[in-house]
Design an enzyme around this catalytic site. Structure first.
Site, PDB file in Angstrom:
ATOM      1  N   GLU A  36     -76.806  13.461  10.806  1.00  0.00           N
ATOM      2  CA  GLU A  36     -77.151  13.271   9.396  1.00  0.00           C
ATOM      3  C   GLU A  36     -75.951  12.774   8.588  1.00  0.00           C
ATOM      4  O   GLU A  36     -76.091  11.940   7.695  1.00  0.00           O
ATOM      5  CB  GLU A  36     -77.701  14.569   8.801  1.00  0.00           C
ATOM      6  CG  GLU A  36     -78.912  15.126   9.560  1.00  0.00           C
ATOM      7  CD  GLU A  36     -78.529  15.875  10.841  1.00  0.00           C
ATOM      8  OE1 GLU A  36     -77.329  16.182  11.018  1.00  0.00           O
ATOM      9  OE2 GLU A  36     -79.425  16.113  11.674  1.00  0.00           O
ATOM     10  N   TYR A 103     -71.157  23.744  21.594  1.00  0.00           N
ATOM     11  CA  TYR A 103     -70.864  25.152  21.281  1.00  0.00           C
ATOM     12  C   TYR A 103     -71.283  25.318  19.828  1.00  0.00           C
ATOM     13  O   TYR A 103     -70.481  25.118  18.916  1.00  0.00           O
ATOM     14  CB  TYR A 103     -69.371  25.449  21.457  1.00  0.00           C
ATOM     15  CG  TYR A 103     -68.876  25.131  22.851  1.00  0.00           C
ATOM     16  CD1 TYR A 103     -68.568  23.826  23.202  1.00  0.00           C
ATOM     17  CD2 TYR A 103     -68.747  26.133  23.802  1.00  0.00           C
ATOM     18  CE1 TYR A 103     -68.139  23.523  24.480  1.00  0.00           C
ATOM     19  CE2 TYR A 103     -68.314  25.836  25.090  1.00  0.00           C
ATOM     20  CZ  TYR A 103     -68.018  24.531  25.425  1.00  0.00           C
ATOM     21  OH  TYR A 103     -67.605  24.229  26.696  1.00  0.00           O
ATOM     22  N   ARG A 104     -72.555  25.585  19.643  1.00  0.00           N
ATOM     23  CA  ARG A 104     -73.058  25.570  18.259  1.00  0.00           C
ATOM     24  C   ARG A 104     -74.008  26.724  17.945  1.00  0.00           C
ATOM     25  O   ARG A 104     -74.941  26.552  17.186  1.00  0.00           O
ATOM     26  CB  ARG A 104     -73.631  24.192  17.886  1.00  0.00           C
ATOM     27  CG  ARG A 104     -74.776  23.681  18.706  1.00  0.00           C
ATOM     28  CD  ARG A 104     -75.018  22.169  18.543  1.00  0.00           C
ATOM     29  NE  ARG A 104     -75.203  21.670  17.211  1.00  0.00           N
ATOM     30  CZ  ARG A 104     -75.504  20.399  16.909  1.00  0.00           C
ATOM     31  NH1 ARG A 104     -75.679  19.500  17.857  1.00  0.00           N
ATOM     32  NH2 ARG A 104     -75.639  20.008  15.678  1.00  0.00           N
ATOM     33  N   TYR A 165     -84.466  13.953  19.467  1.00  0.00           N
ATOM     34  CA  TYR A 165     -84.696  15.082  20.375  1.00  0.00           C
ATOM     35  C   TYR A 165     -83.433  15.355  21.195  1.00  0.00           C
ATOM     36  O   TYR A 165     -82.836  14.450  21.750  1.00  0.00           O
ATOM     37  CB  TYR A 165     -85.881  14.771  21.307  1.00  0.00           C
ATOM     38  CG  TYR A 165     -86.054  15.836  22.350  1.00  0.00           C
ATOM     39  CD1 TYR A 165     -86.376  17.138  21.981  1.00  0.00           C
ATOM     40  CD2 TYR A 165     -85.868  15.565  23.709  1.00  0.00           C
ATOM     41  CE1 TYR A 165     -86.513  18.139  22.941  1.00  0.00           C
ATOM     42  CE2 TYR A 165     -86.008  16.551  24.662  1.00  0.00           C
ATOM     43  CZ  TYR A 165     -86.323  17.840  24.265  1.00  0.00           C
ATOM     44  OH  TYR A 165     -86.445  18.823  25.204  1.00  0.00           O
ATOM     45  N   ARG A 166     -83.003  16.602  21.227  1.00  0.00           N
ATOM     46  CA  ARG A 166     -81.829  16.994  22.016  1.00  0.00           C
ATOM     47  C   ARG A 166     -82.234  18.067  23.019  1.00  0.00           C
ATOM     48  O   ARG A 166     -82.441  19.229  22.659  1.00  0.00           O
ATOM     49  CB  ARG A 166     -80.726  17.553  21.090  1.00  0.00           C
ATOM     50  CG  ARG A 166     -80.132  16.541  20.132  1.00  0.00           C
ATOM     51  CD  ARG A 166     -79.320  15.485  20.880  1.00  0.00           C
ATOM     52  NE  ARG A 166     -78.676  14.550  19.972  1.00  0.00           N
ATOM     53  CZ  ARG A 166     -79.201  13.405  19.563  1.00  0.00           C
ATOM     54  NH1 ARG A 166     -80.409  13.052  19.987  1.00  0.00           N
ATOM     55  NH2 ARG A 166     -78.547  12.600  18.761  1.00  0.00           N
ATOM     56  N   GLY A 229     -84.247  -4.303  20.797  1.00  0.00           N
ATOM     57  CA  GLY A 229     -84.458  -4.329  19.352  1.00  0.00           C
ATOM     58  C   GLY A 229     -85.333  -3.187  18.873  1.00  0.00           C
ATOM     59  O   GLY A 229     -85.177  -2.049  19.293  1.00  0.00           O
ATOM     60  N   ALA A 230     -86.273  -3.513  18.016  1.00  0.00           N
ATOM     61  CA  ALA A 230     -87.126  -2.459  17.460  1.00  0.00           C
ATOM     62  C   ALA A 230     -88.495  -3.039  17.114  1.00  0.00           C
ATOM     63  O   ALA A 230     -88.636  -4.239  16.835  1.00  0.00           O
ATOM     64  CB  ALA A 230     -86.484  -1.857  16.214  1.00  0.00           C
ATOM     65  N   ASP A 256     -78.395   6.594  14.562  1.00  0.00           N
ATOM     66  CA  ASP A 256     -78.018   6.960  13.192  1.00  0.00           C
ATOM     67  C   ASP A 256     -77.599   5.719  12.410  1.00  0.00           C
ATOM     68  O   ASP A 256     -77.919   5.574  11.225  1.00  0.00           O
ATOM     69  CB  ASP A 256     -76.863   7.962  13.201  1.00  0.00           C
ATOM     70  CG  ASP A 256     -77.209   9.179  14.036  1.00  0.00           C
ATOM     71  OD1 ASP A 256     -78.391   9.541  14.082  1.00  0.00           O
ATOM     72  OD2 ASP A 256     -76.289   9.743  14.644  1.00  0.00           O
TER      73      ASP A 256
HETATM   74  O1  CKP Z   1     -79.056   9.518  18.119  1.00  0.00           O
HETATM   75  P1  CKP Z   1     -77.628   9.194  17.887  1.00  0.00           P
HETATM   76  O2  CKP Z   1     -76.902   8.742  19.138  1.00  0.00           O
HETATM   77  O3  CKP Z   1     -77.435   8.203  16.780  1.00  0.00           O
HETATM   78  O4  CKP Z   1     -76.980  10.563  17.405  1.00  0.00           O
HETATM   79  C1  CKP Z   1     -75.640  10.875  17.608  1.00  0.00           C
HETATM   80  C2  CKP Z   1     -75.265  12.173  16.958  1.00  0.00           C
HETATM   81  O5  CKP Z   1     -75.399  14.820  15.897  1.00  0.00           O
HETATM   82  C3  CKP Z   1     -73.854  12.545  17.349  1.00  0.00           C
HETATM   83  O6  CKP Z   1     -72.945  12.243  16.309  1.00  0.00           O
HETATM   84  C4  CKP Z   1     -73.969  14.020  17.708  1.00  0.00           C
HETATM   85  O7  CKP Z   1     -72.995  14.826  17.245  1.00  0.00           O
HETATM   86  C5  CKP Z   1     -75.343  14.438  17.236  1.00  0.00           C
HETATM   87  O8  CKP Z   1     -76.100  13.243  17.372  1.00  0.00           O
HETATM   88  C6  CKP Z   1     -75.820  15.616  18.058  1.00  0.00           C
HETATM   89  O9  CKP Z   1     -75.799  16.726  17.524  1.00  0.00           O
HETATM   90  O10 CKP Z   1     -76.190  15.414  19.229  1.00  0.00           O
HETATM   91 MG    MG Z   2     -81.032   9.222  17.889  1.00  0.00          MG
END
Ligand code: CKP
Ligand code: MG
Length: 311
Positions: A36, A103-104, A165-166, A229-230, A256
């Site tokens: 963000e 580590y969050r 998504y993570r 692209g998109a 981002d």
């Molecule tokens: O989807 P993106 O590759 O643009 O996102 C990258 C960010 O916030 C990166 O700065 C990282 O710290 C994060 O996504 C995350 O928490 O994975």
């Molecule tokens: Mg992303």
């Protein structure tokens, strides 16, 4: 004044400088990251106004985060918290493969709560941008994001959602359950193909995915296709945006950057074609520079990637 509000967490990054496994004496480079805040910096560098809302540690890392965002022209609304700043460890295992560890938990950013959301500021924004990362950080951040969306929707402020998504933070089922209600209330959704299928499992391919997302409520969906692209469906109209060809150094932050380019032009009142073009340009800057946001362009630099005859 028209401004964007984002809600999220800034992490400290410890990135190995060399390739190979971490060893005693390895060089770790200190950086900052956070989807963000990456967007907020990208918008600010293009001349837009951006506000970042979050919680930062009450120590020198917290000071560093605020100093850096402010130096980039981003307005910060951040409670200070005695808990530590989250860390992201990036191990360059080979030249092309990095391993990430977060580590969050029980950190300042993960203690964000609905009370941290500045109501008047969100209600007066030109747009609210959120991502799927913040709700994954815990109950408090999830409720904070919902609170921001409640305020925005009530005030008629358009909501932009990047699925982001993570898998290191949560599973697919939980992500879908939490993000679907946010998606339904959003106006604009950014997703990669995998993220699109996560939200709308019956759809496949960019056109179907964008349509399926818009069928849930948003008036716009942008499916990001990397080097392809998109594809966007905006108010029922389809758009195809080719990628800007560049040498890829590090693709982290591309999404981002893309969102920042799009939103900066939205804030500036530019039409969809221009928003998507600037989005693609910012994505190209992000992948062809190292760091998640450091290589993002100022507006006067946008032409750098457009002509290759500047010898
Ligand atoms: O989807 P993106 O590759 O643009 O996102 C990258 C960010 O916030 C990166 O700065 C990282 O710290 C994060 O996504 C995350 O928490 O994975
Ligand atoms: Mg992303």
């Amino acid at each position: 004044q028209r401004y964007l509000v984002t809600v999220g967490e800034v992490l400290a990054v410890l990135a190995g400088s060399d390739t190979g496994p971490l060893a005693v004496g390895s060089d770790l480079r200190l950086g900052l990251a956070g989807a963000e805040s990456n967007v907020a910096v990208g918008v600010s560098r293009l001349g837009g106004s951006a506000v970042w809302v979050g919680r930062v540690s009450d120590d020198s890392l917290g000071d560093l985060i605020l100093r850096e965002l402010r130096a980039e022209g981003v307005t910060t609304v951040a409670a200070r918290d005695p808990a530590p700043t989250s860390l992201l460890l990036r191990e360059r295992r080979t030249a092309t493969h990095s391993r990430t560890r977060y580590y969050r938990t029980r950190t300042a950013g993960s203690r964000l709560s609905p009370e941290d959301i500045p109501e008047a500021l969100v209600a007066g924004a030109a747009a609210l941008h959120i991502t799927g990362i913040t709700p994954a950080l815990g109950e408090g951040p999830s409720r904070a994001v919902t609170r921001a969306v409640d305020i925005a929707v009530a005030a008629g402020v358009p909501v932009s959602l990047d699925i982001n998504y993570r898998s290191l933070l949560w599973g697919e089922a939980e992500a879908r359950r939490t993000l679907l209600p946010l998606l339904r209330r959003s106006d604009l959704v950014f997703a990669g193909p995998y993220e699109g299928r996560l939200m709308t499992p019956d759809a496949d391919g960019p056109e179907e995915l964008a349509k399926a997302v818009c069928d849930l409520g948003p008036s716009g969906a942008v499916i990001k296709l990397g080097a392809e692209g998109a594809y966007a469906l905006l108010d029922g109209r389809p758009y195809r945006q080719p990628a800007v060809p560049v040498t890829v150094l590090d693709s982290v932050g591309a999404g981002d950057a893309f969102a920042a380019g799009y939103l900066a032009e939205l804030l500036a009142g530019e039409p969809p074609e221009r928003r998507l073009r600037t989005a693609a340009l910012l994505g190209a800057f992000a992948v062809s520079t190292t760091g998640d946001w450091e290589g993002l362009p100022r507006r006067f630099e946008l032409g750098l990637l457009e002509h290759h005859d500047d010898i």
